[in-house]
Structures are given as C-alpha cells and as structure tokens.
Design a protein around this motif. Sequence first.
Motif, short mmCIF file in Angstrom:
data_model
loop_
_atom_site.label_atom_id
_atom_site.label_comp_id
_atom_site.label_asym_id
_atom_site.label_seq_id
_atom_site.Cartn_x
_atom_site.Cartn_y
_atom_site.Cartn_z
N ALA A 88 -2.37 -11.66 33.11
CA ALA A 88 -1.15 -11.36 32.20
C ALA A 88 -0.48 -12.45 31.79
O ALA A 88 0.28 -12.75 30.57
N ARG A 89 -0.17 -13.62 32.70
CA ARG A 89 0.43 -14.77 32.52
C ARG A 89 -0.27 -15.53 31.46
O ARG A 89 0.18 -16.41 30.54
N ALA A 90 -1.62 -15.35 31.23
CA ALA A 90 -2.31 -15.97 30.27
C ALA A 90 -2.39 -15.31 28.73
O ALA A 90 -3.20 -15.86 28.00
N ASN A 91 -1.66 -14.15 28.98
CA ASN A 91 -1.45 -13.36 27.58
C ASN A 91 -2.76 -12.59 27.10
O ASN A 91 -2.88 -12.55 26.07
N VAL A 92 -3.61 -12.34 28.08
CA VAL A 92 -4.59 -11.48 27.93
C VAL A 92 -4.14 -10.36 27.58
O VAL A 92 -3.53 -9.54 28.42
N ALA A 93 -4.61 -9.27 26.67
CA ALA A 93 -4.09 -8.15 26.27
C ALA A 93 -4.40 -6.95 27.29
O ALA A 93 -5.82 -7.17 27.73
N LEU A 94 -3.35 -6.28 27.83
CA LEU A 94 -3.81 -5.20 28.72
C LEU A 94 -5.08 -4.52 28.51
O LEU A 94 -5.82 -4.10 29.56
N GLU A 95 -5.02 -3.89 27.11
CA GLU A 95 -5.94 -3.15 26.64
C GLU A 95 -7.39 -3.83 26.92
O GLU A 95 -8.43 -3.02 26.86
N LEU A 96 -7.38 -5.03 26.59
CA LEU A 96 -8.87 -5.57 26.63
C LEU A 96 -9.20 -5.80 28.21
O LEU A 96 -10.48 -5.45 28.69
N VAL A 97 -8.34 -5.72 29.03
CA VAL A 97 -8.68 -6.12 30.40
C VAL A 97 -9.16 -4.61 30.85
O VAL A 97 -10.27 -4.56 31.65
N THR A 143 -7.93 0.30 38.12
CA THR A 143 -7.14 0.45 37.12
C THR A 143 -5.71 0.46 37.24
O THR A 143 -4.86 -0.37 36.69
N THR A 144 -5.19 1.11 38.59
CA THR A 144 -3.87 1.08 39.04
C THR A 144 -3.49 -0.36 39.22
O THR A 144 -2.26 -0.81 39.06
N ALA A 145 -4.42 -0.94 40.03
CA ALA A 145 -3.86 -2.48 40.43
C ALA A 145 -3.90 -3.14 39.20
O ALA A 145 -2.95 -4.20 39.29
N VAL A 146 -4.60 -3.10 38.22
CA VAL A 146 -4.63 -4.05 36.80
C VAL A 146 -3.29 -3.78 36.42
O VAL A 146 -2.39 -4.33 36.11
N THR A 147 -2.99 -2.34 36.35
CA THR A 147 -1.71 -2.00 35.42
C THR A 147 -0.56 -2.55 36.29
O THR A 147 0.59 -2.93 35.37
N MET A 148 -0.44 -2.31 37.44
CA MET A 148 0.88 -2.55 38.05
C MET A 148 0.96 -3.97 38.12
O MET A 148 2.16 -4.72 38.24
N ALA A 149 -0.17 -4.90 38.11
CA ALA A 149 0.09 -6.37 38.25
C ALA A 149 0.69 -6.64 36.83
O ALA A 149 1.59 -7.80 36.56
N TYR A 150 0.08 -5.92 35.62
CA TYR A 150 0.69 -6.27 34.38
C TYR A 150 2.28 -5.88 34.21
O TYR A 150 3.07 -6.37 33.74
N VAL A 151 2.41 -4.73 34.84
CA VAL A 151 3.75 -4.13 34.76
C VAL A 151 4.86 -5.00 35.54
O VAL A 151 6.12 -5.53 35.08
N ARG A 152 4.56 -5.58 36.77
CA ARG A 152 5.31 -6.64 37.33
C ARG A 152 5.52 -7.80 36.55
O ARG A 152 6.70 -8.40 36.60
N ASN A 153 4.25 -8.36 35.85
CA ASN A 153 4.52 -9.45 35.05
C ASN A 153 5.50 -9.37 33.70
O ASN A 153 6.29 -10.02 33.58
N MET A 154 5.42 -7.99 33.29
CA MET A 154 6.07 -7.72 32.15
C MET A 154 7.51 -7.75 32.48
O MET A 154 8.67 -7.94 32.02
N ARG A 155 8.03 -7.04 33.76
CA ARG A 155 9.35 -6.98 34.49
C ARG A 155 9.83 -8.41 34.59
O ARG A 155 10.90 -8.59 34.35
N ALA A 156 9.10 -8.96 35.08
CA ALA A 156 9.53 -10.43 35.32
C ALA A 156 10.02 -11.17 34.02
O ALA A 156 10.90 -11.86 33.94
N ASP A 157 9.10 -11.20 33.05
CA ASP A 157 9.43 -11.90 31.83
C ASP A 157 10.43 -10.96 31.09
O ASP A 157 11.44 -11.69 30.45
N ALA A 158 10.84 -9.81 31.20
CA ALA A 158 11.65 -9.00 30.52
C ALA A 158 13.25 -9.13 31.20
O ALA A 158 14.00 -9.08 30.44
#
Length: 414
Positions: A88-97, A143-158
């Motif tokens: 997520a920090r490397a800006n890899v798109a979630l849909e690709l992961v 899938t849950t682990a990956v998505t939640m990791a992205y959500v946490r990163n998104m919230r931290a950035d937002a």
Amino acid sequence: MSVTVSTHQRPAVCGRPSTAMPRAVSTAADRMVACFMDALAGEVTSELARAAVPAVTEHFLDCANRVAAGRDRPEGFPHLERTAERWARANVALELVLHAVHAGFKTGIDLLCRPPDRISEPGAIDGLGARLQLVVDLLDRSTTAVTMAYVRNMRADAQPHHTAAHTLVSALLSGHATSAQARECGITMAASYTVLAVHIPPPQSNPGNVVVARRALRRVQAELATRYQGRALALLSVDGGTVLLPRPEHDDDGDDLDELIAKLSEAGRIPVLAATLTAERGDIPEAAEHAHQLLDSVTRLGYPSGVYRFDHMALEVQLSRPGPARDSLAALLAPLDGHPELTELLRIHLGNNMNRQSTAKHFEIHANTVDNRLKRITELTGLDPVTGDGAWMLRSALIARGRAPGLPPLPAST
C-alpha cells in the motif's frame, strides 16, 4: 514473466526454515510467486514489495499444508498484513494485489485438494469437500488481511488530509486563511469558490437514530470525495454544513450543482437541500452567511431536495426573516386560522398562477366552488386574491408563515 526462488534465499516461514518444507509446497510456491509477479508486473516498483512476494507465498502454502495435515491452524496472517501494508505504501493498486492473491490460489488449489504428504497423521484433513472448505477459509482470511492492511494505510494517509482540510475550510469561513497555511496543509487554494450551504435531513426510515444518520453522512461525504477527488473543502455534520468547491479559472458555467445534489441525495438516501453563492476567496465568510440564510428559508418553507440560488429566492428570503415586518404580514392570514381548507386552497391557487381550472382539478371540485371559496377568503381577510395587490399581499403572508404558495418551483441552473 517468470520468477523462481532459489532455496538458499528463502526465509524462515511458520517458525522453521523454508527448506524444510515438503517439495510439493516449494514447487507450488515457485508457481504461485510467478503468478503473483505476473499479475503485478509493471506495478510493483518497490524492491521491498517485490522481495516480499516469495515470503508471503511460501508462508501461506506452508500454513495450508500444515493445516491440511491436521496440525495447527493459524489465527491470522500477520506477515501477509505487514507485507500488504508495504504494498500500500508503495502505491500498488489494491485490485491488483487481490487479483494476485486469487490468481495464486488458483495455482495452489491443486496442492490443497490432494492428500498431504503425511495423510496418516491424526487430524489430517481428507476429502475434497473439506479441502475446498479449507481453501475458501484461507482465501477469506487472506483477502481480509490484505484489505484491512490497505484500509489502515488509507486511514493513516487520509487523516492528516482530513484534519488539514478542516483547518483550511474553517480559516476560509472565518476570513483568516493564508497561502502559507494552505501550503502547510498541502492544499492549493482557489481564487474563488462555489459556497454551498447544505441541509441533510434525518433519514425518514429512522429519524431519531444517530447511527443511521452518521451512515447517511458518511455516504454523502464519500460521494463528495469521489466526485471532487479531495478538492472539495467541507465541514459537515449529520445535519449538514458548508462545502466550498474551488472554481476553475475561465469557467463561466461552474459546477453542475443540480446533478451534484441529486447524486449526494442518491448516495445518502436522503433528500439533500443546498443553497449556493459564488464568492472570491476573501468574500467567503459573507457568502456563507447569506447562503445559510437562504437555506434556512428554503427548509422553513418545505421546499424539496435541490439547489436554490439567491436570484430566484430573494423574495422568500426577505419575507421570511424575523422581525416586525414578517409578523405583520403573517397576521394578515389570522382570520383563516379556523379554516385550514381555505388556507390550503389559497396556497395552491396562488401557486397555479390563479388558474381556477387547475385549482379545481387539484382539489377535485367544480370551478364554481373555487370561486365561492375565494370570495369567502376575501370576506375574511379583506384581501381579494383575484386582484394583483390582493394576490401579492396574500402570497407574501403565506411566505411569512412558512407556507410556500403552490408547488415549489424547480431550481434553475446557472
């Protein structure tokens, strides 16, 4: 693109060296790594993220193999979550992961659906159905682990941007915003803004439920953020608030606000109302005050969802402002207080531009009955709705009482 992982480079997984894993796991891991990297080809620019793919793949397959053999079932995938956060920090798109995860599962499913190396071990999972259930369970967890990791990163950035946007919009509304402050917030200020005073009514399904109201607000905020990609500056609560939309240079038409409010209403599942003015940056405080005055008049008069502008609603705003003039106008209808049917007929008739046939059709009565009731209104109030002066005074009195004559007009686009 094909990627293999040499044995001496493999890290320890599940607490033991990966070289100790069964050969089937190692082979499947190589195939899944290749599948992962193919799915992410051209998107993973971080070497750290690329290096993590083999470790995560082997971690998953080793855990799957251990579970299939009847050994410990992992509570979660912390390694996968940490790696996903790096992606997520490397800006890899979630849909690709997620695509890579599913592609990897397709590659590894043949391993999970055949007997483990030690099928005789107590507790080993046997049977195609049980193994498919294991695949679904592990896919769900991954899938849950990956998505939640992205959500946490998104919230931290937002969060910093959200706080910065609130700080800047508060400064703009108070007239104290500076370019230096905007740069510190990471937001570029526009020379002029569309000022929106927004009313968010309680959800009709459950008007007293704060949780339902907050969900509606979040849907409205999400739609606003999606439409303007973070350029909209908003201070919104469950009841509404103020939104500042930057106006591009050389834009005579401005934003399609009617479409915007329609989309916000659709997203929030509530009839959003808005009043708008445009203003130079330094005039925002005064414009916001006037916009909210207009919004107060619109909501008081019971107008439907839409965008309302001063040039179409100036009379309603002026007549609905508190004071002796409004009280005097409202008193003109006091003689009709005991005759609500006459007040409603007057309201509809004035809204129909005094067309007796339209009024008769609305109430499903004869046109002569309309005439008789209008005469009765004249007798009680001393004002004849058929004359220009009488109609103007009665219309003004209705507005002063918060009763918009007829059906509310459609908000005109600018």
